[in-house]
Enzyme design. Structure first.
Site, PDB file in Angstrom:
ATOM      1  N   GLY A  15       0.798  -1.232   0.000  1.00  0.00           N
ATOM      2  CA  GLY A  15       0.000   0.000   0.000  1.00  0.00           C
ATOM      3  C   GLY A  15       0.826   1.275   0.000  1.00  0.00           C
ATOM      4  O   GLY A  15       0.323   2.353   0.317  1.00  0.00           O
ATOM      5  N   THR A  17       1.800   3.033  -2.369  1.00  0.00           N
ATOM      6  CA  THR A  17       1.411   4.022  -3.385  1.00  0.00           C
ATOM      7  C   THR A  17       0.104   4.730  -3.029  1.00  0.00           C
ATOM      8  O   THR A  17      -0.412   5.508  -3.826  1.00  0.00           O
ATOM      9  CB  THR A  17       1.259   3.326  -4.757  1.00  0.00           C
ATOM     10  OG1 THR A  17       0.246   2.311  -4.619  1.00  0.00           O
ATOM     11  CG2 THR A  17       2.553   2.686  -5.197  1.00  0.00           C
ATOM     12  N   GLY A  18      -0.419   4.491  -1.834  1.00  0.00           N
ATOM     13  CA  GLY A  18      -1.699   5.089  -1.451  1.00  0.00           C
ATOM     14  C   GLY A  18      -1.547   6.373  -0.669  1.00  0.00           C
ATOM     15  O   GLY A  18      -0.433   6.878  -0.471  1.00  0.00           O
ATOM     16  N   ILE A  20      -1.894   7.247   2.627  1.00  0.00           N
ATOM     17  CA  ILE A  20      -1.035   7.302   3.819  1.00  0.00           C
ATOM     18  C   ILE A  20       0.233   6.468   3.635  1.00  0.00           C
ATOM     19  O   ILE A  20       1.270   6.774   4.236  1.00  0.00           O
ATOM     20  CB  ILE A  20      -1.819   6.898   5.110  1.00  0.00           C
ATOM     21  CG1 ILE A  20      -1.098   7.446   6.345  1.00  0.00           C
ATOM     22  CG2 ILE A  20      -2.046   5.400   5.214  1.00  0.00           C
ATOM     23  CD1 ILE A  20      -0.948   8.941   6.427  1.00  0.00           C
ATOM     24  N   GLY A  21       0.162   5.447   2.763  1.00  0.00           N
ATOM     25  CA  GLY A  21       1.328   4.585   2.543  1.00  0.00           C
ATOM     26  C   GLY A  21       2.555   5.372   2.106  1.00  0.00           C
ATOM     27  O   GLY A  21       3.682   5.091   2.529  1.00  0.00           O
ATOM     28  N   LYS A 137     -12.307  -3.831   9.445  1.00  0.00           N
ATOM     29  CA  LYS A 137     -11.120  -3.837  10.322  1.00  0.00           C
ATOM     30  C   LYS A 137     -11.388  -4.684  11.578  1.00  0.00           C
ATOM     31  O   LYS A 137     -10.485  -5.349  12.084  1.00  0.00           O
ATOM     32  CB  LYS A 137     -10.725  -2.414  10.710  1.00  0.00           C
ATOM     33  CG  LYS A 137     -10.095  -1.632   9.554  1.00  0.00           C
ATOM     34  CD  LYS A 137      -9.626  -0.248   9.985  1.00  0.00           C
ATOM     35  CE  LYS A 137      -9.039   0.512   8.811  1.00  0.00           C
ATOM     36  NZ  LYS A 137      -8.650   1.896   9.158  1.00  0.00           N
ATOM     37  N   ARG A 141      -9.157  -7.835  13.092  1.00  0.00           N
ATOM     38  CA  ARG A 141      -8.709  -8.009  14.485  1.00  0.00           C
ATOM     39  C   ARG A 141      -9.208  -9.337  15.065  1.00  0.00           C
ATOM     40  O   ARG A 141      -8.500 -10.000  15.813  1.00  0.00           O
ATOM     41  CB  ARG A 141      -9.198  -6.850  15.360  1.00  0.00           C
ATOM     42  CG  ARG A 141      -8.423  -5.563  15.127  1.00  0.00           C
ATOM     43  CD  ARG A 141      -8.612  -4.615  16.300  1.00  0.00           C
ATOM     44  NE  ARG A 141      -8.021  -3.317  16.031  1.00  0.00           N
ATOM     45  CZ  ARG A 141      -7.970  -2.339  16.929  1.00  0.00           C
ATOM     46  NH1 ARG A 141      -8.472  -2.515  18.135  1.00  0.00           N
ATOM     47  NH2 ARG A 141      -7.418  -1.171  16.632  1.00  0.00           N
TER      48      ARG A 141
HETATM   49  N1  NAP Z   1      -7.228   8.660   9.776  1.00  0.00           N
HETATM   50  C1  NAP Z   1      -7.650   9.112   8.624  1.00  0.00           C
HETATM   51  O1  NAP Z   1      -8.067  10.301   8.526  1.00  0.00           O
HETATM   52  C2  NAP Z   1      -7.576   8.208   7.423  1.00  0.00           C
HETATM   53  C3  NAP Z   1      -7.817   8.729   6.150  1.00  0.00           C
HETATM   54  C4  NAP Z   1      -7.669   7.879   5.058  1.00  0.00           C
HETATM   55  C5  NAP Z   1      -7.324   6.535   5.246  1.00  0.00           C
HETATM   56  N2  NAP Z   1      -7.126   6.056   6.506  1.00  0.00           N
HETATM   57  C6  NAP Z   1      -6.763   4.629   6.712  1.00  0.00           C
HETATM   58  O2  NAP Z   1      -5.473   4.407   6.167  1.00  0.00           O
HETATM   59  C7  NAP Z   1      -5.391   3.097   5.601  1.00  0.00           C
HETATM   60  C8  NAP Z   1      -4.915   3.204   4.147  1.00  0.00           C
HETATM   61  O3  NAP Z   1      -5.885   3.930   3.425  1.00  0.00           O
HETATM   62  P1  NAP Z   1      -5.496   4.841   2.160  1.00  0.00           P
HETATM   63  O4  NAP Z   1      -6.641   5.766   1.941  1.00  0.00           O
HETATM   64  O5  NAP Z   1      -4.120   5.372   2.341  1.00  0.00           O
HETATM   65  O6  NAP Z   1      -5.473   3.737   1.027  1.00  0.00           O
HETATM   66  P2  NAP Z   1      -5.649   3.917  -0.555  1.00  0.00           P
HETATM   67  O7  NAP Z   1      -4.927   5.141  -0.983  1.00  0.00           O
HETATM   68  O8  NAP Z   1      -7.094   3.786  -0.906  1.00  0.00           O
HETATM   69  O9  NAP Z   1      -4.960   2.586  -1.092  1.00  0.00           O
HETATM   70  C9  NAP Z   1      -3.657   2.229  -0.650  1.00  0.00           C
HETATM   71  C10 NAP Z   1      -3.061   1.193  -1.586  1.00  0.00           C
HETATM   72  O10 NAP Z   1      -3.693  -0.059  -1.394  1.00  0.00           O
HETATM   73  C11 NAP Z   1      -3.647  -0.790  -2.621  1.00  0.00           C
HETATM   74  N3  NAP Z   1      -5.056  -1.085  -2.967  1.00  0.00           N
HETATM   75  C12 NAP Z   1      -6.092  -0.212  -2.973  1.00  0.00           C
HETATM   76  N4  NAP Z   1      -7.240  -0.834  -3.304  1.00  0.00           N
HETATM   77  C13 NAP Z   1      -6.921  -2.121  -3.499  1.00  0.00           C
HETATM   78  C14 NAP Z   1      -7.677  -3.274  -3.846  1.00  0.00           C
HETATM   79  N5  NAP Z   1      -9.008  -3.214  -4.043  1.00  0.00           N
HETATM   80  N6  NAP Z   1      -7.018  -4.445  -3.939  1.00  0.00           N
HETATM   81  C15 NAP Z   1      -5.699  -4.503  -3.711  1.00  0.00           C
HETATM   82  N7  NAP Z   1      -4.932  -3.444  -3.377  1.00  0.00           N
HETATM   83  C16 NAP Z   1      -5.533  -2.266  -3.272  1.00  0.00           C
HETATM   84  C17 NAP Z   1      -2.992   0.102  -3.675  1.00  0.00           C
HETATM   85  O11 NAP Z   1      -1.590  -0.153  -3.675  1.00  0.00           O
HETATM   86  P3  NAP Z   1      -0.783  -0.938  -4.835  1.00  0.00           P
HETATM   87  O12 NAP Z   1      -1.526  -0.821  -6.113  1.00  0.00           O
HETATM   88  O13 NAP Z   1       0.548  -0.237  -4.831  1.00  0.00           O
HETATM   89  O14 NAP Z   1      -0.686  -2.344  -4.369  1.00  0.00           O
HETATM   90  C18 NAP Z   1      -3.222   1.489  -3.068  1.00  0.00           C
HETATM   91  O15 NAP Z   1      -2.293   2.447  -3.481  1.00  0.00           O
HETATM   92  C19 NAP Z   1      -6.783   2.479   5.736  1.00  0.00           C
HETATM   93  O16 NAP Z   1      -6.790   1.609   6.832  1.00  0.00           O
HETATM   94  C20 NAP Z   1      -7.685   3.668   5.970  1.00  0.00           C
HETATM   95  O17 NAP Z   1      -8.827   3.366   6.734  1.00  0.00           O
HETATM   96  C21 NAP Z   1      -7.229   6.866   7.595  1.00  0.00           C
END
Ligand code: NAP
Length: 314
Positions: A15, A17-18, A20-21, A137, A141
Site C-alpha cells: 500500500g 502508493t496510497g 497514507i502509505g 477492520k 482483528r
Molecule cells: N485517519 C484518517 O483520517 C484516514 C484517512 C484515510 C485513510 N485512513 C486509513 O489508512 C489506511 C490506508 O488507506 P489509504 O486511503 O491510504 O489507502 P488507498 O490510498 O485507498 O490505497 C492504498 C493502496 O492499497 C492498494 N489497494 C487499494 N485498493 C486495493 C484493492 N481493491 N485491492 C488490492 N490493493 C488495493 C494500492 O496499492 P498498490 O496498487 O501499490 O498495491 C493502493 O495504493 C486504511 O486503513 C484507511 O482506513 C485513515
C-alpha cells in the site's frame, strides 16, 4: 533468539502508493540506516500507471515486488527474506489482509505484522462494534485474535489526519476550512476536542513503533500529534491569514441526519459523515497518548499543520 526475532530489520510494505502509505514509506526510507533491507509490494496496475513513482524508489535502492496481493504464491515468495510486514492497504482491500496474515503466520521468516489501521479507534467503546465503517477492520482483528500465535501484531491508531480535516472539503456540511474564500463550517459547537495526527507524523510514529519492538502478541498504540477544537483551528487560520473568516456550523443532530441519508443513498461520502460524527462525539480522546511508550517526541504542531495547508490551498 535470532536477530529477526528481536527487532524488525527487513521491512516489506503493502500500500506504499496510497494516501497514507506514501508518508509511511518515506519515513521508513528516511530511517533506512536502522534496517537491513526495505521493500514494497505493488500491483501490476500501479506499476504500469505510476511508473515514475515506482521506478523512483527502485533507483533509490528499494526492492520493489510487483504481484497480485490476492495470489498466495506471489505473497509467499515476496515474504522470503523479510521479517516484518506493514500493510497500508486501502479501505477496499482491508479483507485482503486476512490471507496476508495467514501466509505471514505460516512463513518461516515473518515475525512482525502491522495491519492497515492508521485511523479511528475501532474498539473505543461498546458502540464501536456497531459502527459501519469499522466492520472490516474488526473482522481482521477478530481473525488475528483467534488465529495468530507466532506473529507480533501492532495496530497504530492515529485518529483523523489533520491534513484532511483542516482542509477544504467537497462536502462543506461535513466540515471545511476554505483558505481562499476565508470560510469555514465547523461541526457541533466547534468546541469539541479532537485528537489528530498529521500524515507526516503517522509515518514517523510508525517508524518509532518499529524501533520499539514488542513482546506482546497484540500491541495497540493510540498515538497523536495534538488535540484541538475546531474553534482553535479557526483562530489559528485567522491569525495566519490575518483576516476574520465567515463561519457556519453543522450542529451534531444535522450531521447525524445527513449521515443517515448518506447511508440510505449509498453516497460515496457516507463513511466521512460517520467518522466525523464519531470524532466530534469524543471517539478519539484518551487521558494520555501512547507516544511515550515508543519514545516519540516532537510531533508536528497545529501552527505548522495550518501553515502547510495555507500553502497548499494558495
Ligand atoms: N485517519 C484518517 O483520517 C484516514 C484517512 C484515510 C485513510 N485512513 C486509513 O489508512 C489506511 C490506508 O488507506 P489509504 O486511503 O491510504 O489507502 P488507498 O490510498 O485507498 O490505497 C492504498 C493502496 O492499497 C492498494 N489497494 C487499494 N485498493 C486495493 C484493492 N481493491 N485491492 C488490492 N490493493 C488495493 C494500492 O496499492 P498498490 O496498487 O501499490 O498495491 C493502493 O495504493 C486504511 O486503513 C484507511 O482506513 C485513515
Amino acid at each position: 533468539m535470532t536477530a529477526t526475532n528481536s527487532a524488525p530489520k527487513k521491512v516489506l510494505m503493502f500500500g506504499v502508493t496510497g494516501l497514507i502509505g506514501q508518508y509511511i514509506f518515506q519515513e521508513i526510507y528516511n530511517a533506512q540506516s536502522s534496517f537491513e533491507k526495505i521493500g514494497f509490494f505493488t500491483s501490476k496496475s500501479t506499476a504500469t500507471n505510476k511508473p515514475d513513482e515506482v521506478n523512483g524508489w527502485k533507483e533509490k535502492g528499494v526492492e520493489v515486488i510487483v504481484g497480485d496481493v490476492n495470489s498466495e504464491d506471489d505473497v509467499a515468495k515476496a515474504y522470503e527474506g523479510y521479517d516484518t510486514v506493514i500493510s497500508a492497504l486501502g479501505r477496499n482491500a482491508i479483507l485482503s489482509q486476512i490471507p496476508l496474515i495467514k501466509i505471514a503466520e505460516a512463513s518461516s521468516s515473518i515475525n512482525f505484522f502491522y495491519p492497515s489501521e492508521y485511523g479511528t479507534d475501532i474498539e473505543y467503546n461498546a458502540s464501536s462494534a456497531d459502527e459501519k465503517p469499522h466492520q472490516l477492520k474488526l473482522q481482521v482483528r477478530k481473525y488475528i485474535r483467534e488465529n495468530v500465535k507466532k506473529l507480533k501484531v501492532t495496530y497504530l491508531v492515529t485518529g483523523p489526519y489533520s491534513d484532511l480535516y483542516f482542509g477544504k472539503s467537497s462536502e462543506p456540511q461535513a466540515g471545511t476550512f476554505d483558505v481562499k474564500a476565508k470560510k469555514a463550517t465547523l461541526l457541533g459547537t466547534g468546541e469539541e476536542k479532537i485528537s489528530f495526527t498529521t500524515e507526516k507524523d503517522v509515518g514517523r510514529l510508525l517508524v518509532a513503533a518499529l524501533k520499539t519492538p514488542t513482546t506482546e502478541h497484540q500491541r495497540i498504540l493510540k498515538v497523536n500529534s495534538f488535540t484541538v477544537t475546531s474553534k482553535e483551528v479557526l483562530a489559528e487560520f485567522e491569525k495566519q491569514t490575518g483576516a476574520k473568516w465567515e463561519v457556519s456550523y453543522t450542529p451534531i443532530d444535522v450531521l447525524k441526519k445527513a449521515e443517515k441519508e448518506a447511508w440510505e443513498k449509498d453516497s460515496p461520502v457516507k463513511t466521512v459523515y460517520t467518522l466525523r460524527r464519531i470524532w466530534n462525539e469524543g471517539g478519539t480522546l484518551y487521558e494520555e497518548s501512547d507516544n511515550g511508550k515508543i519514545g516519540f517526541k516532537g510531533t508536528e504542531t497545529v501552527e505548522e499543520q495550518i501553515r502547510k495547508i495555507i500553502k497548499k490551498q494558495s
